[in-house]
Design an enzyme around this catalytic site. Sequence first.
Site, PDB file in Angstrom:
ATOM      1  NE  ARG A  27      12.518 -26.765 -31.965  1.00  7.20           N
ATOM      2  CZ  ARG A  27      12.091 -26.087 -33.024  1.00  7.20           C
ATOM      3  NH1 ARG A  27      12.921 -25.798 -34.011  1.00  7.20           N
ATOM      4  NH2 ARG A  27      10.842 -25.712 -33.115  1.00  7.20           N
ATOM      5  NE  ARG A  67       9.971 -23.306 -38.522  1.00  4.71           N
ATOM      6  CZ  ARG A  67       9.227 -23.734 -37.508  1.00  4.71           C
ATOM      7  NH1 ARG A  67       7.901 -23.699 -37.593  1.00  4.71           N
ATOM      8  NH2 ARG A  67       9.769 -24.248 -36.430  1.00  4.71           N
ATOM      9  NE  ARG A 119       7.582 -27.932 -26.984  1.00  2.00           N
ATOM     10  CZ  ARG A 119       7.403 -26.945 -27.866  1.00  2.00           C
ATOM     11  NH1 ARG A 119       6.526 -26.012 -27.654  1.00  2.00           N
ATOM     12  NH2 ARG A 119       8.119 -26.926 -28.978  1.00  2.00           N
ATOM     13  NE  ARG A 135      11.828 -21.178 -34.384  1.00  2.00           N
ATOM     14  CZ  ARG A 135      10.786 -21.864 -33.956  1.00  2.00           C
ATOM     15  NH1 ARG A 135       9.590 -21.612 -34.445  1.00  2.00           N
ATOM     16  NH2 ARG A 135      10.933 -22.797 -33.061  1.00  2.00           N
ATOM     17  CE  LYS A 174       2.889 -27.392 -31.936  1.00  2.16           C
ATOM     18  NZ  LYS A 174       4.049 -28.002 -32.611  1.00  2.16           N
TER      19      LYS A 174
HETATM   20  P1  AMP Z   1       8.177 -23.785 -30.445  1.00  6.23           P
HETATM   21  O1  AMP Z   1       8.211 -22.525 -31.232  1.00  6.23           O
HETATM   22  O2  AMP Z   1       6.843 -24.064 -29.841  1.00  6.23           O
HETATM   23  O3  AMP Z   1       8.715 -24.971 -31.197  1.00  6.23           O
HETATM   24  O4  AMP Z   1       9.153 -23.554 -29.204  1.00  6.23           O
HETATM   25  C1  AMP Z   1      10.520 -23.224 -29.369  1.00  6.23           C
HETATM   26  C2  AMP Z   1      11.297 -23.612 -28.120  1.00  6.23           C
HETATM   27  O5  AMP Z   1      10.773 -22.905 -26.977  1.00  6.23           O
HETATM   28  C3  AMP Z   1      11.223 -25.079 -27.723  1.00  6.23           C
HETATM   29  O6  AMP Z   1      12.181 -25.873 -28.416  1.00  6.23           O
HETATM   30  C4  AMP Z   1      11.510 -25.014 -26.225  1.00  6.23           C
HETATM   31  O7  AMP Z   1      12.888 -24.791 -25.963  1.00  6.23           O
HETATM   32  C5  AMP Z   1      10.760 -23.748 -25.825  1.00  6.23           C
HETATM   33  N1  AMP Z   1       9.343 -24.030 -25.482  1.00  6.23           N
HETATM   34  C6  AMP Z   1       8.236 -23.565 -26.123  1.00  6.23           C
HETATM   35  N2  AMP Z   1       7.118 -23.993 -25.527  1.00  6.23           N
HETATM   36  C7  AMP Z   1       7.506 -24.761 -24.491  1.00  6.23           C
HETATM   37  C8  AMP Z   1       6.805 -25.517 -23.513  1.00  6.23           C
HETATM   38  N3  AMP Z   1       5.462 -25.566 -23.484  1.00  6.23           N
HETATM   39  N4  AMP Z   1       7.546 -26.207 -22.600  1.00  6.23           N
HETATM   40  C9  AMP Z   1       8.878 -26.155 -22.593  1.00  6.23           C
HETATM   41  N5  AMP Z   1       9.612 -25.481 -23.503  1.00  6.23           N
HETATM   42  C10 AMP Z   1       8.926 -24.779 -24.455  1.00  6.23           C
END
Ligand code: AMP
Length: 206
Positions: free
Chosen positions: A144, A127, A88, A133, A13
């Site tokens: 996740r 990654r 989400r 990360r 994404k």
């Molecule tokens: P991402 O980089 O989008 O995978 O986000 C990394 C982490 O941030 C996720 O595993 C969640 O802990 C938190 N996070 C990011 N976006 C959201 C969202 N829309 N709702 C809840 N938690 C989020």
Amino acid sequence: MNLVLFGPPAAGKGTQAKKLVADRRLIQLSTGDMLRAARAAGSDLGKKVAKIMDEGKLVSDEIVIALIEEQLDSNPDAAGFIFDGFPRTVAQAEALDAALASRGTQVDSVIRLCVEDESIVSRISKRFESEGRTDDNPETFKKRLAAYHENTAPLLPYYSAQGKLTEVNGMADIDKVAQSIARVLDTNGNGNSEKLKGFWARLFGK
Ligand code: AMP
């Protein structure tokens, strides 16, 4: 033109959002990036969410909705937004609809990047090695992915019922996926006008 890029973590994404930003004058809103920035800045918010993120859980709807609202308000003249990693949960999707409606706009298109769990697990281990990360480590990543299936996948019928959902093969290489996304945006009409706006903006430096 407001687009939701939908898919599990590591579906591509972020990569595709960045390509769209370059091509179509849209603003990428990644809640994951915003939360990581808050952590890096050591803000109260960053401290509050650190543990939740490291455990691979979702932070509260309230927090991410507030982050998105803040960005919508800071960019009143945007040609449109790409929502990356948001919404989400169904509550987030409803809040997004309300936030956009109150600003006279809407979600125009939802593109789902379809990828198989097995292939993203192998993608993510690469990654983890290259970007380091912490939440990409294999144990956290499994959580996740589970959060995606439990909380986020139920959004598919929500957007499908609104007639906004299109599926794209996210297993293809990056440029092929980008071409598929471009086709979706250009056939629903809005994408073309955004492309033209981008063209004129580049020409006249606006
Ligand atoms: P991402 O980089 O989008 O995978 O986000 C990394 C982490 O941030 C996720 O595993 C969640 O802990 C938190 N996070 C990011 N976006 C959201 C969202 N829309 N709702 C809840 N938690 C989020």
